[in-house]
Motif scaffolding. Sequence first.
Motif, short mmCIF file in Angstrom:
data_model
loop_
_atom_site.label_atom_id
_atom_site.label_comp_id
_atom_site.label_asym_id
_atom_site.label_seq_id
_atom_site.Cartn_x
_atom_site.Cartn_y
_atom_site.Cartn_z
N CYS A 38 90.80 69.03 61.45
CA CYS A 38 91.99 68.98 60.84
C CYS A 38 92.23 70.87 60.93
O CYS A 38 93.56 71.32 60.31
N HIS A 39 91.18 71.75 60.31
CA HIS A 39 91.85 73.25 60.56
C HIS A 39 92.22 73.58 61.81
O HIS A 39 92.82 74.97 61.24
N VAL A 40 92.22 73.00 62.63
CA VAL A 40 92.90 72.87 64.27
C VAL A 40 94.07 72.12 64.42
O VAL A 40 94.98 73.18 64.61
N ALA A 41 93.74 71.58 63.84
CA ALA A 41 95.43 70.60 64.36
C ALA A 41 96.06 70.65 62.38
O ALA A 41 96.34 69.92 61.88
N GLU A 42 96.70 71.97 62.46
CA GLU A 42 96.75 72.63 60.89
C GLU A 42 97.83 71.13 60.72
O GLU A 42 98.21 71.70 59.50
N SER A 43 99.07 71.07 61.44
CA SER A 43 100.22 70.27 61.15
C SER A 43 99.60 69.02 60.69
O SER A 43 101.15 67.96 60.76
N MET A 44 98.53 68.38 61.34
CA MET A 44 98.07 67.30 61.13
C MET A 44 97.36 66.26 59.79
O MET A 44 96.12 67.38 59.10
N SER A 45 96.93 65.85 58.72
CA SER A 45 96.10 64.87 57.89
C SER A 45 95.21 64.59 59.11
O SER A 45 95.63 64.55 60.03
N PHE A 46 94.46 63.81 58.29
CA PHE A 46 93.29 63.62 59.21
C PHE A 46 93.58 61.63 59.37
O PHE A 46 93.28 61.36 60.86
N ASP A 47 94.78 61.40 59.18
CA ASP A 47 95.18 60.12 59.58
C ASP A 47 95.80 59.97 60.52
O ASP A 47 95.82 59.74 61.51
N ASP A 48 96.40 61.50 60.55
CA ASP A 48 97.89 61.51 61.70
C ASP A 48 96.90 61.93 62.98
O ASP A 48 96.94 61.50 63.93
N LEU A 49 95.34 62.69 62.46
CA LEU A 49 94.60 63.17 63.51
C LEU A 49 94.11 62.56 64.31
O LEU A 49 93.34 62.10 65.45
N TRP A 50 93.58 61.26 63.54
CA TRP A 50 92.55 60.00 64.14
C TRP A 50 93.99 59.59 64.67
O TRP A 50 93.28 58.45 65.88
N GLN A 51 95.13 58.85 64.66
CA GLN A 51 95.75 58.01 65.27
C GLN A 51 95.76 58.84 66.74
O GLN A 51 96.41 57.98 67.97
N SER A 52 96.42 59.97 66.73
CA SER A 52 96.73 60.83 67.74
C SER A 52 95.48 61.17 68.71
O SER A 52 95.57 60.34 69.88
N PRO A 69 86.16 69.40 59.61
CA PRO A 69 86.80 69.37 57.99
C PRO A 69 88.54 68.57 58.18
O PRO A 69 88.89 68.35 59.37
N TRP A 70 87.60 67.61 57.06
CA TRP A 70 89.14 66.24 57.29
C TRP A 70 90.65 66.45 56.65
O TRP A 70 91.24 66.01 56.10
N TRP A 71 90.13 67.56 56.14
CA TRP A 71 91.42 68.78 54.82
C TRP A 71 91.88 69.63 55.71
O TRP A 71 91.17 70.20 56.48
N TYR A 72 93.02 70.50 55.19
CA TYR A 72 93.54 71.71 56.14
C TYR A 72 93.87 72.41 54.97
O TYR A 72 92.83 72.94 55.12
N ASP A 73 94.57 71.99 53.92
CA ASP A 73 95.08 73.45 52.82
C ASP A 73 93.62 72.23 51.63
O ASP A 73 92.98 73.44 51.59
N GLU A 74 94.39 71.83 50.74
CA GLU A 74 93.38 71.16 49.70
C GLU A 74 92.14 70.30 49.99
O GLU A 74 92.51 69.46 50.70
N TYR A 75 91.09 70.49 49.70
CA TYR A 75 90.03 69.89 50.01
C TYR A 75 90.12 68.29 49.15
O TYR A 75 90.86 68.12 48.36
N SER A 76 90.03 67.23 50.09
CA SER A 76 90.02 65.87 49.86
C SER A 76 88.39 65.28 50.14
O SER A 76 87.96 65.28 51.27
N GLU A 77 88.13 64.44 49.45
CA GLU A 77 86.86 63.36 49.49
C GLU A 77 87.02 63.28 51.14
O GLU A 77 87.91 62.25 51.74
N LEU A 78 85.74 62.49 50.94
CA LEU A 78 85.24 62.08 53.05
C LEU A 78 86.27 60.27 53.00
O LEU A 78 86.37 60.14 53.95
N ARG A 79 85.42 59.90 51.51
CA ARG A 79 85.85 58.35 52.66
C ARG A 79 87.37 58.02 52.51
O ARG A 79 86.85 56.86 53.89
#
Length: 321
Positions: A38-52, A69-79
Amino acid sequence: MTFADHFETFHGLPVHTLPERPEEALPAAGAVAWRLDCHVAESMSFDDLWQSFVDRVPSTEVRALVIGPWWYDEYSELRPALELILAAAPRFPALRALFLADVTGEECEISWLQLTDVTPVLEAFPLLEELAVRGGDSQGLGEEPLSLRPVRHEALRIMRFESGGLPAQVVRAVGASELPALEHLELWLGVSQYGGDATVADLAPVLAGGRFPALRRLGLQDSELQDEIAAAVASAPVVAQLESLSLSMGTLTDAGAEALLRGQPLSHLKRLDLHHHFLSESVADRVRTAFGSAGTEVDLSDQCAPHRWRDEEWRYVAVSE
């Protein structure tokens, strides 16, 4: 020690990070280990990145997956991210390797990587051959800690836990699991300050041998109890079945090395990894002579000196925070 760079290869495949722009040409799905970041795909949440990812890459051909990294701006849990992967498991029949989480020290310190129960990965992917996990305990942050339940898995060949503080519960669960194909087990035990509360007694099922009949490469590393572990290994039945042994990255001193020198023969080992150690020159030379003369490759690089604070000496592991 910090993780300055991301993986270039995983499971014998070059790592390819999914590009953000859908118009970019992609390699064949089974020719690379796919990395989601998600640090590469800066405009995407992990949900969007996974769907892509599942929209653009033929999932039935994917052999290896690396989660950055499954987060971009604010850290979030992995689950939540892991739950997306698990829900899509039937779409990935060829998946043989999964890494959670390829994150550098600049992106997040290893002991701040808050993971979750990784047992469902092995349950959802019965043909998985390699599982690697990087991260540690929740450190009281109110999130679910890294955990594992005893499990039987017929295909798993490689299991690695990279942690600055591996919970004892995980160590005990590994020892209680049935993994008949397991060839490579690597545990970075870490320090108590960051949740590494495992004792030598917790390692007993692994050290006893027979639990993992295919085991050939064992790493019990990065521990502040490295001398105690070395003493236990010196008489451990599991050593007879090994080709490679790593007691590296921890606080190994002359006492631990002496235990190895007095213990059972290690001449059958192809490799003995003791890098990042606190051995004196004289004992290090004895280790090189005793084991190296038998044809074993001995790694004694990264000789460390203890830090001194007032009248005390402090020895440190390679990876903690």
